[in-house]
Design a protein around this motif. Structure first.
Motif, PDB file in Angstrom:
ATOM      1  N   ARG A 545       0.830  -1.208   0.000  1.00  0.00           N
ATOM      2  CA  ARG A 545       0.000   0.000   0.000  1.00  0.00           C
ATOM      3  C   ARG A 545       0.862   1.253   0.000  1.00  0.00           C
ATOM      4  O   ARG A 545       0.487   2.304  -0.504  1.00  0.00           O
ATOM      5  N   LEU A 548       1.443   3.625  -3.008  1.00  0.00           N
ATOM      6  CA  LEU A 548       0.533   4.705  -3.369  1.00  0.00           C
ATOM      7  C   LEU A 548       1.012   6.027  -2.774  1.00  0.00           C
ATOM      8  O   LEU A 548       0.882   7.080  -3.389  1.00  0.00           O
ATOM      9  N   LEU A 553       0.187   9.736  -4.755  1.00  0.00           N
ATOM     10  CA  LEU A 553      -1.163   9.727  -5.336  1.00  0.00           C
ATOM     11  C   LEU A 553      -2.138  10.408  -4.379  1.00  0.00           C
ATOM     12  O   LEU A 553      -2.208  10.054  -3.206  1.00  0.00           O
ATOM     13  N   ARG A 560      -5.713   4.697  -7.110  1.00  0.00           N
ATOM     14  CA  ARG A 560      -5.950   4.191  -5.756  1.00  0.00           C
ATOM     15  C   ARG A 560      -7.066   3.141  -5.711  1.00  0.00           C
ATOM     16  O   ARG A 560      -7.342   2.572  -4.653  1.00  0.00           O
TER      17      ARG A 560
END
Lengths: 827, 349
Positions: A545, A548, A553, A560
């Motif tokens: 994760r 991201l 982002l 996402r």
């Protein structure tokens, strides 16, 4: 499944070396993981001895100096440290040169000045048990036949045939739980080798007293859907104690630790029959009643290992008047287990629903020998086989008195459907004929019933004609596995041997092999990159994760919308990658860390996002990453060009032009790209990817050097825009006229805009336009830049003159002036 | 007069022959044929001669001039050739220096290169290449492939789930059903792709790659499977290879087999020096894939009466690309394939 050959040979003893037997089994469908040697070696040096004298060692309190008779007048002096060694014991002796199970080779030793020619053994030193509290005293071993065998000098192997044996470690496929018992394997060996098979140990051993109720014990099965059969017998006057060495030896060879005689009997019967058993101390079963039922949500059982286990409403337990006492088919409970003072045993042998046991064992994270067998689905008939084996041993080894009667809830399973085996089907599926007599022989060896087809319907099978094949009845222990004709074909094929199959090729009527267009073009695109000197990497579909965040982002970024794993192996692999940029950066990071700074990498692989229909959205991405020098510095080019936006764009052009795709880029920002050097790649009016230099903050988190240039495109959409068949255009009959044009435009006007206006103004006669030079500086003035264009004019029906070209050029210059305030340079 | 012409010609010829450079030759040309030279002037003066001499003198002078011109041209060519030779001889490079600018060779990843090779073998055998989704419905990954509800492969310890009925496909086999759903028989396809299992050590990575094969036609037999895989094994591992089928169990084939290829590294399990072959562990066989005849239950999941197991038959196989690549190229550790280290990447493709 560990199968000691010594045990196997009791039922089927083919005249084959162990290794050949292993090969034969492997070639008939029973995978042999390894062939092991269990127990000591140099076996003739292990003999029975009699302690003639055991005297205190002169220099050590804990040692005794023994004189041990080893037969034929042979007496050895052996120093022994065991507390229980005593005059007149019959013991197991290893002589110098003997090799113990752990590989130690025994030599002559001098212990505190006294010579010792061998060793008096404890059972763990022999590998037939775990006891190390004292030496093994063979006088206790006897089963009453204390005759010739205990004469000093007798090879120990004669007394304990299970002492040393080859062990087949088998991998039993999930469809064959019948082979999770030694007798089931013996049946396979019989079919595979033709060696005779002894009658099953339970045949004819069912006591006639096994009928009717058992006094003082009751069983109630409330959920028969999950417990097809529950049987129980009761034994009184049980004396708990150690098992005899022969039984311990077999358990050890089969990989099971001996505990006490009752528990060992349940394990032994399970290893022999494949059917697990469980012994309750009936005096500890409150009310003398066992109830089989689904657990209540959250109900707890403390299992044998002392752990409390919380159950859910689909798990089955066995309860007594005081509550749950055992998790059905998985593990017994602490409260009712057999202990040293147990005198009354209830022997439970039941059949459980395979998928249910599997679920329970999964959810509790609790696997046992029992659950591993039950979850594959056992036949209800197997329960009495195990009861029968246990019955004999309970009487022989525990001095138990069976209480009359047998609790049997559920009874035998339904008779399996008879099957038709057509000879034509055998040939049709295998591509080779196998004589019907041979088919029948194989099936009979596997305990199937076989008859010639009678010419009429049998059971549910419509038998068309007599003599068409065989009518086959399936034994109960294969009920779940063999249900169709094809299953019978497999039995015949595997036992008859697949070596005899010819190697033929399919006729392939009308079939032709070819790559689909997207596959062909994907290869082309990859080959272009390889031809440009890029190396392909293969990254992980999984990512963290954290990616991201590292790509900066924002919360509303479409990237996402990641596909999340419910059970990732680690946080670093918790989601599926929404872009290949991450794995390219990872690969770059790895190589830079290892001293490779000049990198030109590409990846061609899937990316994943949520959305769409029942499945997430997947597309095949093609992406590159450039870092450092585009080529090595050399004698001729000491300062080669470095990674940059335009270097990446050049590679993008090479790929898209090779595919003959019309494309453009337009300025567009991405959170992970340099805001001034990023663009969207547009094909057929749609955005298909990005191109740019990676944002310096992103570059930093991967510990790379600025600039890092990259692009990524959705290759599927790119390929869809490629022309299917190229069509000839006549470019030679009427040659083109070429002219150059330089214009000065305000610096903010994108080059693509100049091209677009010129293209529109040039109309049909402008065949090609290309920017070949850009100049900013004094000569054109502040806030201006000069663009130089190659123009190519051509008509399909005539050869243009310079005057024709001049006219079009003039139109272009006018349009550029009107629309973009462009001034021709040097005119 | 004639004598003078002869004399001039002789002088000219001497000077031209003696010119050692193109510059000296040019000097000689100007001296003998230039505007101020005697011979051309003599020719120009022919008109002033008495008529009876004009013809003779004119002819002789003209011949002399032409001869000189020809000689100069020939000499010029000679001298230029020699001078070019000398210049080129001096203009020498060290041909053993590297090319410049360099054109580095890129490489396909070993997995891609191997996958393409496998695809090409089956293309040649008449199979078409299909691809399918990596995130797959439990229905296609397990149910329709005849996996019992308690089959261990369904466990969350073994398979990645992304939803109640969605998994990362654990094999390329779900495409068997999808392919049959979208194409009637005869069907000859191979399906390469990435698959996932919850496993990680020196011989397992949680992602790896397979190629599925499926052939369904009126008369496909287990012998056809053997022949097809023999052709494959020989194409990849060498023409002297043999294959053997060992019975096994897979839920979606019946009969099921594992396929071994004879070891290409040794003879009967032993190397030349008599030591045991480490590749096949002395067995002389290498396991390369699982296969079998398509289980009748699988056809039942394809809602198409043309897939009637009484009328058609088929075989299916699934092989691991990593395993083939590692065997063939002696790669010792699976994880090397995913490190993406240039020192590894440069060795293949």
């Amino acid at each position: 499944m560990r199968v000691p050959l010594e045990w196997l040979h009791e039922f089927c003893a083919p005249d084959l070396p162990a290794r050949e037997l292993a090969t034969r089994l492997a070639m008939t469908g029973t995978e042999v993981e390894r062939l092991q040697r269990h127990g000591p070696d140099a076996l003739d040096l292990f003999v029975v001895g009699r302690v003639l004298a055991a005297e205190q060692h002169p220099a050590a309190d804990r040692l005794r100096v023994c004189r041990v008779a080893l037969g034929e007048g042979d007496v050895a002096q052996i120093v022994c440290g065991a507390p229980n060694v005593a005059h007149d014991q019959t013991v197991a002796v290893a002589q110098p040169g003997a090799i113990l199970p752990d590989g130690t080779k025994l030599g002559r030793a001098t212990l505190r000045g006294v010579e010792s020619a061998g060793m008096i053994l404890a059972e763990d030193e022999l590998g037939i048990g775990t006891d190390h509290s004292g030496i093994l005293v063979l006088d206790d071993v006897g089963s009453g036949e204390e005759s010739d065998e205990l004469v000093p000098g007798t090879p120990l192997l004669d007394l304990l045939p299970g002492l040393a044996t080859d062990v087949l470690e088998l991998e039993i496929t999930p469809n064959r739980p019948d082979c999770l018992g030694v007798y089931g394997v013996a049946r396979e060996v019989h079919a595979a080798t033709g060696a005779p098979l002894r009658v099953a140990p339970w045949e004819g051993a069912l006591p006639s007293a096994w009928a009717g109720e058992v006094e003082g014990a009751h069983v109630e099965v409330r959920d028969p859907d999950l417990c097809p059969r529950f049987t129980a017998t009761v034994y009184d006057d049980v004396r708990i104690g150690p098992s005899p060495p022969w039984l311990k030896a077999r358990l050890m060879a089969a990989g099971q630790r001996p505990i006490n005689n009752v528990v060992d009997i349940t394990n032994y019967a399970m290893l022999l029959t494949g059917q697990p058993l469980h012994a309750f101390d009936l005096d500890r079963v409150a009310g003398g009643t066992l109830v089989v039922r689904r657990a209540r949500e959250g109900e707890e059982v403390v299992t044998l290992d002392g752990q409390p286990r919380r159950l859910d409403g689909e798990m089955v337990l066995i309860a007594d008047a005081d509550g749950p006492t055992s998790i059905a088919g998985v593990m017994g409970g602490e409260r009712s287990e057999v202990q040293d003072d147990t005198t009354t045993v209830l022997m439970e042998v039941a059949t459980w629903d395979g998928p249910n046991i599997h679920r329970t064992s999964q959810l509790l994270g609790l696997r046992s020998e029992a659950s591993a067998r039950f979850e594959k689905g056992l036949a209800p008939e197997q329960t009495l086989e195990a009861q029968s084996v246990a019955h004999g041993l309970m009487v022989d080894l525990c001095g138990a008195t069976p209480r009359p009667g047998l609790i049997d809830v559920g009874g035998a399973g339904p008779a399996p459907e008879p099957l038709l085996l057509r000879s034509a089907t055998v040939t049709r599926l295998l591509g080779r004929e196998i004589a019907r007599e041979r088919q029948a022989e194989i099936l009979r060896a596997l305990d199937f019933g076989v008859e010639e087809t009678p010419g009429e319907a049998v059971g549910a099978v419509p038998f068309a004609t007599a003599g068409e094949g065989l009518a086959v009845s399936v034994p109960p222990f294969r009920r779940l596995d063999v249900t169709r004709e094809a299953d019978l074909v497999e039995e015949i094929a595997r036992i008859d041997g697949l070596d005899a199959l010819p190697a033929t090729l399919p006729a392939r009527r009308g079939a032709s092999g070819l790559l689909m267009r997207p596959q062909r073009l994907r290869r082309r695109a990859e080959d272009v990159l390889v031809g440009r000197g890029l190396h392909e990497v293969v990254g992980w579909s999984f990512t963290s994760r954290e990616l991201l965040e590292r790509l900066r982002l924002p919360a509303d970024s479409p990237l996402r919308a990641v596909v999340e794993l419910e059970n990732p192996m680690s946080e670093g692999q918790a989601i599926l990658r929404p872009t290949v940029l991450g794995s390219l950066l990872d690969a770059a990071g790895h190589n830079v860390a290892h001293g490779h700074r000049d990198l030109a990498l590409f990846e061609s692989g899937a990316v994943y996002r949520t959305g769409g229909g029942r499945l997430p959205h997947e597309h095949h991405a093609l992406a590159i990453l450039l870092h450092g020098g585009l080529q090595p510095a050399t004698w001729g080019t000491p300062q080669p060009p470095r990674a940059s936006f335009f270097a990446a764009k050049g590679v993008l052009a090479a790929v898209l032009d090779a595919l003959r795709v019309e494309w453009t880029v337009t300025p567009a920002e991405e959170p992970f790209l340099h805001p001034g050097r990023s663009a969207a790649v547009v094909v057929a009016g749609e955005r298909v990817g990005f191109l740019g230099e990676v944002h310096p903050l992103v570059v930093r988190t991967w510990e790379l050097d600025d600039p890092v240039a990259a692009f990524a495109v959705d290759l599927g959409r790119v390929v869809a825009a490629a022309p299917e068949v190229e069509r000839y255009v006549d470019l030679t009959t009427h040659p083109a006229v070429r002219q150059d044009l330089a214009v000065i435009v305000p610096a903010g006007v994108p080059a693509a805009c100049v091209v677009e206006v010129a293209t529109r103004a040039g109309g049909e006669l402008l065949a090609r336009i290309e920017i070949f030079d850009v100049y900013e500086g004094e000569q054109v003035g502040e806030g201006q830049r000069s663009l130089a264009l190659h123009l190519e004019f051509r008509a399909e029906d005539r050869t243009l003159t310079d005057q024709d070209a001049d006219a079009v050029r003039a139109t272009i210059v006018r349009a550029l002036g009107d629309e973009l305030e462009a001034v021709p340079r040097g005119e | 007069m004639i004598e003078r012409i002869e004399q001039l010609r002789a002088e000219g010829e001497r000077d031209v022959a003696g010119a050692a450079t193109t510059a000296a030759l040019e000097e000689a040309r100007v001296r003998h044929l230039g505007r101020r030279a005697e011979l051309p002037n003599l020719l120009r003066g022919v008109a002033d001669l008495p008529p009876d001499q004009r013809g003779q003198v004119g002819r002789a002078a003209n011949q002399a001039r032409q001869a000189l011109e020809a000689q100069i041209a020939a000499r010029a060519q000679e001298l230029e050739g020699a001078e070019l030779d000398a210049r080129l001889a001096a203009d020498r490079v060290d041909v053993t220096l590297p090319g410049d600018p360099p054109q580095p060779a890129g490489r396909l990843h070993l997995l891609t290169a191997t996958r393409r090779e496998i695809e090409d073998v089956f293309l040649g055998l008449g199979f078409t290449v299909l691809e399918g989704p990596e995130v797959e419905l439990v229905h296609y990954n397990f149910d329709a492939l005849n996996h019992a509800p308690n089959h261990p492969a369904r466990d969350r310890t073994d398979t990645f789930y992304v939803g109640e009925d969605l998994v990362l496909r654990t094999h390329t086999s779900p495409m068997q059903i999808r392919a049959m759903e979208s194409h009637p028989p005869p069907l000859y396809v191979v399906i390469p792709g990435r698959v996932y299992r919850r496993d990680s050590d020196a011989t397992h990575t949680p992602q790896f790659h397979q190629v599925e094969g499926l052939a369904v036609d009126e008369d496909i037999t287990l012998a056809d499977l053997k022949g097809t895989l023999l052709a494959f094994a020989r194409a990849i591992f060498g023409h002297e290879r043999e294959v053997r089928l060992r019975p096994h169990f897979f839920p979606f084939t019946e009969p099921s087999v594992e396929v071994d290829v004879s070891c290409f590294n040794c003879t009967e399990g032993h190397l030349r020096d008599g030591s045991r072959c480490a590749l096949c562990k002395g067995t002389s066989w290498l396991e390369i894939l699982g296969a079998g005849e398509v289980d009748p239950n699988v056809y039942a999941y394809v809602d198409d009466e043309r897939y009637d197991p009484e009328r058609i038959a088929g075989f299916a196989f699934g092989l691991g690309i990593e395993r083939i690549a590692m065997l063939r190229h002696a790669v010792p550790d699976l994880r090397l394939l995913y490190d993406n280290d240039l020192r590894f990447l440069e060795q293949f493709g």
